[in-house]
Design a protein around this motif. Sequence first.
Motif, PDB file in Angstrom:
ATOM      1  N   LEU A 128       0.836  -1.207   0.000  1.00 53.57           N
ATOM      2  CA  LEU A 128       0.000   0.000   0.000  1.00 53.57           C
ATOM      3  C   LEU A 128       0.873   1.260   0.000  1.00 53.57           C
ATOM      4  O   LEU A 128       0.528   2.269  -0.630  1.00 53.57           O
ATOM      5  CB  LEU A 128      -0.936  -0.008   1.207  1.00 53.57           C
ATOM      6  N   GLU A 144       2.199   1.824  -3.422  1.00 54.01           N
ATOM      7  CA  GLU A 144       1.161   2.343  -4.319  1.00 54.01           C
ATOM      8  C   GLU A 144       0.766   3.777  -3.987  1.00 54.01           C
ATOM      9  O   GLU A 144      -0.069   4.364  -4.685  1.00 54.01           O
ATOM     10  CB  GLU A 144      -0.072   1.441  -4.243  1.00 54.01           C
ATOM     11  N   GLY A 145       1.335   4.322  -2.920  1.00 51.92           N
ATOM     12  CA  GLY A 145       1.023   5.687  -2.540  1.00 51.92           C
ATOM     13  C   GLY A 145      -0.218   5.826  -1.683  1.00 51.92           C
ATOM     14  O   GLY A 145      -0.608   6.937  -1.320  1.00 51.92           O
ATOM     15  N   VAL A 146      -0.844   4.699  -1.322  1.00 52.97           N
ATOM     16  CA  VAL A 146      -2.023   4.752  -0.455  1.00 52.97           C
ATOM     17  C   VAL A 146      -1.618   5.127   0.967  1.00 52.97           C
ATOM     18  O   VAL A 146      -2.327   5.865   1.663  1.00 52.97           O
ATOM     19  CB  VAL A 146      -2.767   3.404  -0.460  1.00 52.97           C
ATOM     20  N   LEU A 147      -0.463   4.629   1.400  1.00 46.90           N
ATOM     21  CA  LEU A 147       0.100   4.955   2.704  1.00 46.90           C
ATOM     22  C   LEU A 147       1.433   5.658   2.507  1.00 46.90           C
ATOM     23  O   LEU A 147       2.129   5.423   1.506  1.00 46.90           O
ATOM     24  CB  LEU A 147       0.331   3.682   3.531  1.00 46.90           C
ATOM     25  N   MET A 155      -4.131   9.630   8.684  1.00 43.15           N
ATOM     26  CA  MET A 155      -5.298   9.129   7.959  1.00 43.15           C
ATOM     27  C   MET A 155      -6.322   8.605   8.955  1.00 43.15           C
ATOM     28  O   MET A 155      -5.999   8.334  10.115  1.00 43.15           O
ATOM     29  CB  MET A 155      -4.896   7.992   7.000  1.00 43.15           C
ATOM     30  N   ASP A 194     -10.143   4.271   6.799  1.00 41.45           N
ATOM     31  CA  ASP A 194      -9.627   4.316   5.425  1.00 41.45           C
ATOM     32  C   ASP A 194      -8.473   3.348   5.235  1.00 41.45           C
ATOM     33  O   ASP A 194      -8.360   2.669   4.199  1.00 41.45           O
ATOM     34  CB  ASP A 194      -9.180   5.740   5.070  1.00 41.45           C
ATOM     35  N   ILE A 195      -7.598   3.267   6.254  1.00 42.33           N
ATOM     36  CA  ILE A 195      -6.482   2.314   6.182  1.00 42.33           C
ATOM     37  C   ILE A 195      -7.021   0.891   6.196  1.00 42.33           C
ATOM     38  O   ILE A 195      -6.593   0.031   5.416  1.00 42.33           O
ATOM     39  CB  ILE A 195      -5.503   2.530   7.355  1.00 42.33           C
ATOM     40  N   ASP A 236      -9.956  -0.261   5.290  1.00 43.72           N
ATOM     41  CA  ASP A 236     -10.635  -0.627   4.035  1.00 43.72           C
ATOM     42  C   ASP A 236      -9.623  -1.037   2.971  1.00 43.72           C
ATOM     43  O   ASP A 236      -9.808  -2.040   2.263  1.00 43.72           O
ATOM     44  CB  ASP A 236     -11.474   0.554   3.534  1.00 43.72           C
ATOM     45  N   ALA A 237      -8.565  -0.262   2.815  1.00 47.95           N
ATOM     46  CA  ALA A 237      -7.542  -0.572   1.807  1.00 47.95           C
ATOM     47  C   ALA A 237      -6.806  -1.864   2.157  1.00 47.95           C
ATOM     48  O   ALA A 237      -6.512  -2.696   1.282  1.00 47.95           O
ATOM     49  CB  ALA A 237      -6.561   0.588   1.701  1.00 47.95           C
ATOM     50  N   LYS A 286      -6.409  -5.865   0.176  1.00 50.86           N
ATOM     51  CA  LYS A 286      -5.141  -6.551  -0.058  1.00 50.86           C
ATOM     52  C   LYS A 286      -5.140  -7.947   0.579  1.00 50.86           C
ATOM     53  O   LYS A 286      -4.728  -8.935  -0.034  1.00 50.86           O
ATOM     54  CB  LYS A 286      -3.985  -5.731   0.513  1.00 50.86           C
TER      55      LYS A 286
END
Length: 581
Positions: free
Chosen positions: A18, A21-24, A60, A64-65, A67-68, A72
């Motif tokens: 994550l 991928e820039g999500v975290l 964050m 939200d964390i 859910d992502a 995965k």
Amino acid sequence: MNLFADIRVLVIDALTALAAEGVLPDGLDTRNVAVEPPRDAAHGDMATNAAMVLAKPAKMKPRDIADALAVKLAADPRVETAEVAGPGFLNLRLAPGVWQALVGTVLSQGSAYGRSVMGAGQKVNVEYVSANPTGPLHVGHTRGAVFGDALASLLDYAGYDVTREYYINDGGAQVDVLARSVYLRYLEAHGQEVAFEDGTYPGDYLIAVGEALKDKVGDAYLDKGEQFWLADIREFATAAMMDLIREDLAVLGVTMDHFFSEKSLYGTGQIEAALASLDAKGLIYEGVLEPPKGKLPEDWEPREQTLFRSTDHGDDVDRPVKKSDGNWTYFAPDIAYHFDKISRGFDHLINVFGADHGGYVKRMKAAVAALSDDKVSLDIKLTQLVKLFKDGAPFKMSKRAGTFVTLRDVVDQVGPGVTRFHMLTRKNDAPLDFDFDKVLEQSKDNPVYYVQYAHARVASVLRKAAEAGIVVDDATLAAADHAKLDHKAELAVLQKLGEWPRLVEIAARTNEPHRIAFYLYELASDLHSLYYQGNDNPALRFLQDTDAATSQAKIALARSVAVVISAGLGILGVTPLDEMR
């Protein structure tokens, strides 16, 4: 294999992906990310706090964390569902095949299943019992002996290099009292009438010592002042008492690696060397202590003493190491003893003390911290009192000791295995009731019976299977079709088996061997529950009359339970039973 550790790796890998991928954000500290059983088993098999602990540093919302992360994790074939609950808790349900595969793992690894490398060979000294060498061990020593021995075994199982040690308190005035008591028995052996006064020990256990002394020296000490015999009888009596204590420990299944004599510290420069080490760090000084809080003792007076600046390392007050008359305090040889342990290269020290030593904890921790420059840890475990009951009333029999119930009294009544297990059915710092009737009771309410019955039940199943011509060696059972274990009662047993490696590490990390006893009771309960459900549901029975392959799968599950129970009982120092008599 530690399934919880494996799934934690999966979680960390997913978090890393994550971040890529820039999500975290990059560089998040994941050390506090945990994977553990959920508080409510209905929520899933495992839960992770990842979203909750990373929300603040990631800036964050936890949800939200979560859910992502759930997306995965759900992509991994080991994870059947990943569900977000509340503000960001993440509950995981694993595919049945993950749990079913545990059976083959347990049977292939045997007693090695659950063993850990967490300790990485670090050297640990566990000092326990350390009773004054003035008589047989009593019931309070029994609890400390069992706790210390089980803790040492647990740490060994978790990968530490463990030394079991007994500190012989043979440097104090109590050994002079012992010598005088033996002298009275020596006079008695010569036919003289004696009276036990001035705190001398009246126990019958000294009769044989007095007679042995007579055999050794004849009448050499008769009508002689103690200046002629005190030193010699001290040595003779101490050796006799230590032989008695070793015999008591052997009855309980306890063997020490090392015995250290307090007396060896005196006149050898070891006390002086330990204090010189502290003095070189500016921690020894001459001073006057503040008066004790509350009502002052009548004999208290301010006087200059040699003090250890223990407050620099977390103690409440500085502690005297030398009295105003120039003699050492009791604390001084204890400092030297621990300096010796540190010098022997131990990474961790653990002392098991009785509840009456609570006031010693902070000063001893301060001394070890100062002597080792905070490089060696010291954990002091206090064992609370044991109250004995029989026939519903307090039990206080001990003719041999004179004033207390001995270790032998307890073991002779119920046996070493029952004694050891029951002493670990409460946390060490909680009081323990030991009811001689209840610890022998054959019921679910008696943990040691219930655990041993589970092991014996599996042995009975194996015998019956062999009589029916079913092959039940571990290699064959390990290769059975464990996918047949798909009922919720069977999966419950599998999930409990999966907790074993994690439980071992938690118990070792916290120095709490009672967790092993608790776990074994829960595992036994799950097995018994599965067995009893087979009374109403023939498909759950371990032996399927017309289906050897299914029988082998179900017997493999039962055998896996026995393997873990045997390993757990081994840590506790209890021999597993194949039959209940």
